[in-house]
Design an enzyme around this catalytic site. Structure first.
Site, mmCIF file in Angstrom:
data_model
loop_
_atom_site.group_PDB
_atom_site.id
_atom_site.type_symbol
_atom_site.label_atom_id
_atom_site.label_comp_id
_atom_site.label_asym_id
_atom_site.label_seq_id
_atom_site.Cartn_x
_atom_site.Cartn_y
_atom_site.Cartn_z
ATOM 1 C CG HIS A 58 50.720 50.896 34.440
ATOM 2 N ND1 HIS A 58 51.032 51.651 35.547
ATOM 3 C CD2 HIS A 58 49.502 50.354 34.681
ATOM 4 C CE1 HIS A 58 50.047 51.548 36.425
ATOM 5 N NE2 HIS A 58 49.105 50.772 35.932
ATOM 6 N NE ARG A 69 46.637 52.660 33.169
ATOM 7 C CZ ARG A 69 46.239 51.422 33.305
ATOM 8 N NH1 ARG A 69 46.394 50.571 32.321
ATOM 9 N NH2 ARG A 69 45.670 51.047 34.405
ATOM 10 N NE ARG A 118 44.072 48.421 28.834
ATOM 11 C CZ ARG A 118 44.265 48.104 30.116
ATOM 12 N NH1 ARG A 118 43.274 47.694 30.861
ATOM 13 N NH2 ARG A 118 45.465 48.164 30.641
ATOM 14 C CD GLU A 144 42.724 50.576 38.146
ATOM 15 O OE1 GLU A 144 43.203 50.590 37.008
ATOM 16 O OE2 GLU A 144 42.459 49.525 38.754
ATOM 17 C CG HIS A 146 50.223 48.096 31.331
ATOM 18 N ND1 HIS A 146 50.538 47.148 32.275
ATOM 19 C CD2 HIS A 146 48.905 48.367 31.494
ATOM 20 C CE1 HIS A 146 49.459 46.861 32.991
ATOM 21 N NE2 HIS A 146 48.443 47.571 32.522
#
Ligand code: FAD
Ligand code: SIN
Length: 540
Positions: free
Chosen positions: A243, A291, A387, A115, A352
């Site tokens: 997100h 992200r 994160r 990811e 998110h």
């Protein structure tokens, strides 16, 4: 009611903790409270998986640590990052022993996903429903523990401290002690008190503060709000992770369906409304940049084009593999008329994950005695300003273990139940509902919730400015005033408490954003577009 250990929350953090305590202390009572059905948690919706260094030939602890630090944009606590990455592998092996199944290839090796922000393939997953599998495993495991009592549909209103015994408690009070909690028993609508030696807050996230979120309705930041009311320490609330790819479904309110980042890890490409693959204009890591960068890039593309979504293009991908890895996503898209082999998926960013939360040390201890916090509601220093994907399930397991080690030591050292007899528990008064009347109309609550979600999305979203934050604060003040009046005058309900908690959380996010005079990680303010030289955690 009295219990040795009280766990608030039945997601991965609360259940892992309860299971460990139950195994170690068969003679102690453990009570888990959860406000909805036992599996209705953020955990259940986790898709991509859990990050862990399982393949030492290609990966290393150092690489995972480095990726976490880079994503966190300078604000991670390195010591905590090392703890989570290194101890995480043991915790993953443990949940596998308890029965969790992660996907393997024909040779029996784990198939690892990738990811955004990860330099290696290191994400264990169960198809695209990893959280559901982990939640299932833990709920099955606790069923075999006779000393665990799980009570669902039980809403925790507040934690009980000296304040409830009539003492003045302020942020400066040196030894705030937690004795237990007040709860609304949702079966009887009665307010009860539960006294406990140790309390663990594992109440999850707060995505419901925003209009669109990947979080279910339970994610209302209750733990953080309770802690703030109890004068405990909260930190870095401004770092709300959006997100990049929630499914865009016009007219659908509430929880948005997630399209996991692992789809991009397998090769999917983000395209704007002209069909252009735009990410290379923003970051050399393109679609797999961390992200914060991807969500901001999408936000910009949408604003420039005046659209409400962009697209995720999977049409070039091997469809057999796609269906095998992402059956849930494939089916969801099919159910709304999207054939992912032929059509692009409309997606937009959605709130998110909360990177900040209740300030907790390396053992999950908070600023209030006997009170621990772990999982999404806690701020341990792992995530810093952003994160790294799939690090939160890992963090929850590592810190559940650490909270268990520390709190069991504490309880074992006690010779008597501290809340009985002469002492604390007996002095705790029952809930006082005198002078309150039944609520006349729900519209006062539901409209406040809508207003809050709108103002947070429009003024305290992916891109912030000083003017927007000031406007948000003014409106939050009014919502706070109105809701407090309602809280004082009417019989309380979970709905009223949740709105009240979300307003507090909205205030904490906005206040944190106002106090951070820089742009870092998930917090981007066009009036302070650069990073400050001074590394600072904002503690409220
Ligand atoms: P939760 O699982 O949210 O549990 C919170 C619990 O607290 C619930 O039982 C709730 O009922 C209870 N509770 C809350 N308030 C009260 C109250 N007042 N009274 C009583 N009970 C209360 N992370 C990853 O690492 N990998 C992923 O692939 C991933 N995918 C995700 C996908 C989605 C759609 C979402 C929403 C999140 C994802 N995350 C992922 C994040 C991760 O799932 C969560 O951070 C994590 O599961 C949080 O676990 P938790 O135990 O802290 O809280
Ligand atoms: C996802 O699957 O994209 C979500 C992973 C995460 O939030 O860590």
């Amino acid at each position: 009611m009295k219990t040795d250990f009280l766990v608030i929350g039945s997601g991965i953090a609360g259940l892992t903790y309860a299971l460990k305590v139950a195994q170690d202390c068969p003679d102690k009572t453990i009570t888990i409270l959860t406000k909805a059905q036992s599996d209705e948690t953020n955990t259940k919706y986790a898709q991509g998986g859990v990050a862990g260094v399982m393949d030492m030939d290609h990966d290393s602890f150092e690489k995972h640590i480095e990726d976490t630090l880079i994503a966190g944009d300078g604000l991670c606590n390195r010591k905590i990052v090392e703890i989570v990455v290194k101890e995480g592998v043991e915790r993953i092996k443990e949940i596998i022993e308890w029965g969790a199944k992660f996907d393997k290839d024909k040779e029996g090796e784990y198939t690892l996903g990738k990811e955004g922000g990860h330099s290696e393939f290191r994400i264990l997953h169960h198809k695209d429903v990893t959280g559901k599998e982990m939640e299932r495993t833990l709920l099955a495991a606790i069923k075999n523990k006779p000393n665990i009592n799980l009570i669902s549909h039980c809403f925790v209103v507040d934690i009980i401290t000296q304040h409830h015994l009539g003492f003045l408690v302020t942020k400066a009070t040196p030894d705030i002690v937690c004795y237990g909690v007040y709860v609304i028993n949702m079966q009887t609508n009665k307010i009860e008190k539960i006294i406990s030696k140790i309390i663990l807050l594992a109440t999850g996230g707060n995505g419901q503060a925003y209009r669109t979120t990947t979080n279910p309705a339970i994610a209302t930041g209750d733990g953080v709000a309770m802690m703030y009311r109890a004068k405990g320490r909260i930190e870095n609330m401004e770092f709300i992770q959006f997100h990049p790819t929630a499914l865009y479904e016009p007219g659908i309110a509430g929880q948005s369906f997630l399209i996991t980042e692992a789809v991009r890890g397998d090769g999917a490409i983000l395209r704007n409304n002209k069909g252009e693959a735009f990410m290379e204009r923003y970051d050399e890591r393109k679609d797999l940049a961390p992200r914060d960068i991807v969500a901001r890039a999408i936000d910009n593309e949408m604003k420039v084009a005046g659209t409400e979504h962009i697209f995720l293009d999977c049409r070039h991908m091997d469809m057999e593999k796609f269906v095998h890895h992402f059956p849930n996503i494939y089916e969801k898209c099919r159910s709304i008329g999207i054939d992912v082999s032929k059509q692009m998926i409309p997606v937009a960013p959605a709130a998110h994950y909360s990177c900040g939360g209740i300030k907790a040390d390396e053992w999950g201890r908070t600023s209030i005695n006997n009170l621990y916090a772990c999982g999404e509601c806690a701020s341990t220093g792992l995530h810093g300003a952003n994160r790294l994907a799939s690090n939160s399930l890992l963090e929850a397991m590592v810190f559940a273990h650490r909270c268990y080690l520390d709190s069991v030591k504490k309880v074992k050292a006690l010779t008597d139940f501290p809340s009985t007899g002469e002492g604390r528990g007996e002095a705790v008064p029952d809930w006082n509902a005198a002078g309150t009347t039944a609520p006349k109309e729900m519209i006062l609550i539901t409209q406040s919730l809508k207003e809050l979600q709108l103002l947070m999305s429009d003024y305290v979203g992916i891109v912030r400015t000083n003017v927007r934050l000031a406007r948000a604060m003014k409106r939050l003040d009014l919502l706070h005033e109105e809701t407090e009046a309602l809280y004082q005058d009417t019989e309380i309900s979970p709905q009223l408490c949740e709105v009240r908690n979300l307003i507090t959380v909205g205030y904490l996010i906005t206040k944190g954003a106002q106090l951070r005079h820089e742009s870092r990680g998930l917090h981007f303010n066009t009036d302070y577009p650069y990073k400050s030289d001074r590394l600072q955690n904002i503690v409220l």
